[in-house]
Design a protein around this motif. Structure first.
Motif, short mmCIF file in Angstrom:
data_model
loop_
_atom_site.label_atom_id
_atom_site.label_comp_id
_atom_site.label_asym_id
_atom_site.label_seq_id
_atom_site.Cartn_x
_atom_site.Cartn_y
_atom_site.Cartn_z
N ASN A 10 0.83 -1.20 0.00
CA ASN A 10 0.00 0.00 0.00
C ASN A 10 0.87 1.25 0.00
O ASN A 10 1.88 1.31 0.70
CB ASN A 10 -0.90 0.03 1.24
CG ASN A 10 -1.98 -1.04 1.18
OD1 ASN A 10 -2.38 -1.45 0.10
ND2 ASN A 10 -2.44 -1.49 2.33
N VAL A 11 0.46 2.26 -0.76
CA VAL A 11 1.19 3.53 -0.83
C VAL A 11 0.30 4.66 -0.34
O VAL A 11 -0.84 4.79 -0.77
CB VAL A 11 1.66 3.83 -2.27
CG1 VAL A 11 2.40 5.17 -2.33
CG2 VAL A 11 2.54 2.71 -2.80
N LYS A 12 0.83 5.46 0.57
CA LYS A 12 0.15 6.66 1.04
C LYS A 12 1.13 7.83 0.99
O LYS A 12 2.32 7.64 0.80
CB LYS A 12 -0.37 6.46 2.47
CG LYS A 12 -1.42 5.36 2.60
CD LYS A 12 -1.92 5.24 4.04
CE LYS A 12 -2.97 4.15 4.16
NZ LYS A 12 -3.47 4.02 5.57
N TYR A 13 0.63 9.04 1.18
CA TYR A 13 1.53 10.19 1.19
C TYR A 13 1.02 11.26 2.14
O TYR A 13 -0.15 11.25 2.54
CB TYR A 13 1.69 10.77 -0.21
CG TYR A 13 0.50 11.55 -0.73
CD1 TYR A 13 0.46 12.95 -0.64
CD2 TYR A 13 -0.58 10.90 -1.31
CE1 TYR A 13 -0.61 13.67 -1.11
CE2 TYR A 13 -1.67 11.61 -1.79
CZ TYR A 13 -1.68 13.00 -1.69
OH TYR A 13 -2.76 13.72 -2.14
N LYS A 14 1.92 12.15 2.51
CA LYS A 14 1.55 13.30 3.34
C LYS A 14 1.93 14.58 2.60
O LYS A 14 2.95 14.64 1.92
CB LYS A 14 2.25 13.23 4.70
CG LYS A 14 1.73 12.09 5.57
CD LYS A 14 2.21 12.21 7.00
CE LYS A 14 1.67 11.05 7.85
NZ LYS A 14 0.18 11.02 7.88
N LYS A 15 1.10 15.59 2.75
CA LYS A 15 1.30 16.86 2.08
C LYS A 15 2.28 17.74 2.87
O LYS A 15 2.42 17.59 4.08
CB LYS A 15 -0.03 17.59 1.91
CG LYS A 15 -1.05 16.82 1.08
CD LYS A 15 -2.38 17.58 1.01
CE LYS A 15 -3.39 16.80 0.19
NZ LYS A 15 -4.70 17.51 0.11
N GLU A 20 0.63 18.26 8.57
CA GLU A 20 1.12 16.99 8.04
C GLU A 20 2.57 16.74 8.44
O GLU A 20 2.98 15.59 8.64
CB GLU A 20 0.97 16.96 6.52
CG GLU A 20 -0.46 16.87 6.03
CD GLU A 20 -1.04 15.48 6.23
OE1 GLU A 20 -1.11 14.70 5.27
OE2 GLU A 20 -1.44 15.17 7.38
N PHE A 77 6.26 9.86 0.89
CA PHE A 77 5.44 8.69 0.58
C PHE A 77 5.76 7.62 1.61
O PHE A 77 6.92 7.47 2.01
CB PHE A 77 5.75 8.14 -0.81
CG PHE A 77 5.28 9.00 -1.94
CD1 PHE A 77 3.95 8.98 -2.35
CD2 PHE A 77 6.17 9.83 -2.61
CE1 PHE A 77 3.52 9.76 -3.41
CE2 PHE A 77 5.75 10.62 -3.66
CZ PHE A 77 4.43 10.59 -4.07
N SER A 78 4.76 6.88 2.03
CA SER A 78 4.98 5.73 2.91
C SER A 78 4.40 4.49 2.24
O SER A 78 3.32 4.54 1.66
CB SER A 78 4.36 5.95 4.29
OG SER A 78 2.96 6.14 4.18
N HIS A 146 7.82 -1.13 6.75
CA HIS A 146 7.31 0.19 6.42
C HIS A 146 8.44 0.97 5.76
O HIS A 146 9.53 1.08 6.31
CB HIS A 146 6.85 0.92 7.69
CG HIS A 146 5.68 0.28 8.36
ND1 HIS A 146 4.38 0.70 8.16
CD2 HIS A 146 5.62 -0.77 9.24
CE1 HIS A 146 3.56 -0.06 8.89
NE2 HIS A 146 4.29 -0.95 9.54
#
Length: 221
Positions: A10-15, A20, A77-78, A146
């Motif tokens: 899974n890929v997520k991101y923070k602004k 954030e 990105f995480s 992670h």
């Protein structure tokens, strides 16, 4: 077996906003000091939790590099690389962490090579150990990683950093590409650590579990 079930990536991101950025530091601390919500990991002097592949091996180093390498829209990105626990059960216990680390490094590096990012992308990752808590097969060892990636990558041709992005357009779907790379590496590592018969063993386990579920359903009825 359905190879889409071999590993979750899974890929997520923070602004790049103040809120954030604060959440990013909290996330890095959580990943450093815990394996799950309930499992605190004591830190051992001289033993680093994070594997540094260009983003650092401490919370401060990684946070500083995320800040320095951010793009206009992405602070970091995480990515989670979580192999199917039923497959991990086949790997000897003392080899599981090495298995997951190799899977992570091969997947990240092969993915960006497939995208034509020849210089690679800096990253750091931490390995977590927890037990599954689902109803189907609780208590299974579930090692996973992670990964933290920056919001930009270095373009050697242009001599500058450019925004890193994950497209999900029909023409170019980087998430599908990531899943395919992950599956290919899972197959290669399962053959190496378990043997060529690993898929037959998994199918046999799935068949037994399905029979058990059918019996349980009949008994409830």
């Amino acid at each position: 077996m359905d190879r889409k079930q071999m590993c979750v990536t899974n890929v997520k991101y923070k602004k790049p906003t103040q809120n954030e950025a604060r959440r990013m530091k909290n996330l890095l601390k959580y990943l450093t000091y815990r394996d799950s919500l309930d499992d605190y990991v004591p830190q051992v002097s001289g033993v680093e939790r994070w594997v540094d592949r260009g983003m650092g091996h401490t919370v401060k180093q990684i946070a500083d590099r995320c800040d320095g390498y951010q793009s206009e829209h992405v602070l970091l990105f995480s990515l989670i690389c979580n192999p199917n626990p039923d497959l991990i059960r086949m790997v000897p216990h003392e080899q599981r962490e090495v298995f997951v680390r190799q899977l992570t490094e091969r997947t990240v590096e092969d993915f960006f090579e497939a995208r034509g990012i020849d210089t690679g992308v800096e990253y750091s990752y931490v390995t977590h150990h927890r037990d599954t808590d689902g109803k189907e097969a609780p208590g299974q060892h579930n090692p996973h990683t992670h990964v933290v990636l920056p919001g930009t990558s270095y373009d050697a041709d242009e001599g500058r950093r450019k925004p890193l992005y994950f497209s999900q357009r029909r023409e170019v779907n980087h998430i599908d590409m990531l899943h395919e790379v992950t599956q290919n590496n899972m197959v290669a590592l399962m053959e190496r650590y378990v043997g060529l018969e690993w898929e037959h063993r998994y199918d046999a386990l799935a068949a037994v579990r399905e029979q058990q579920e059918q019996v349980a359903h009949i008994e409830k009825a």
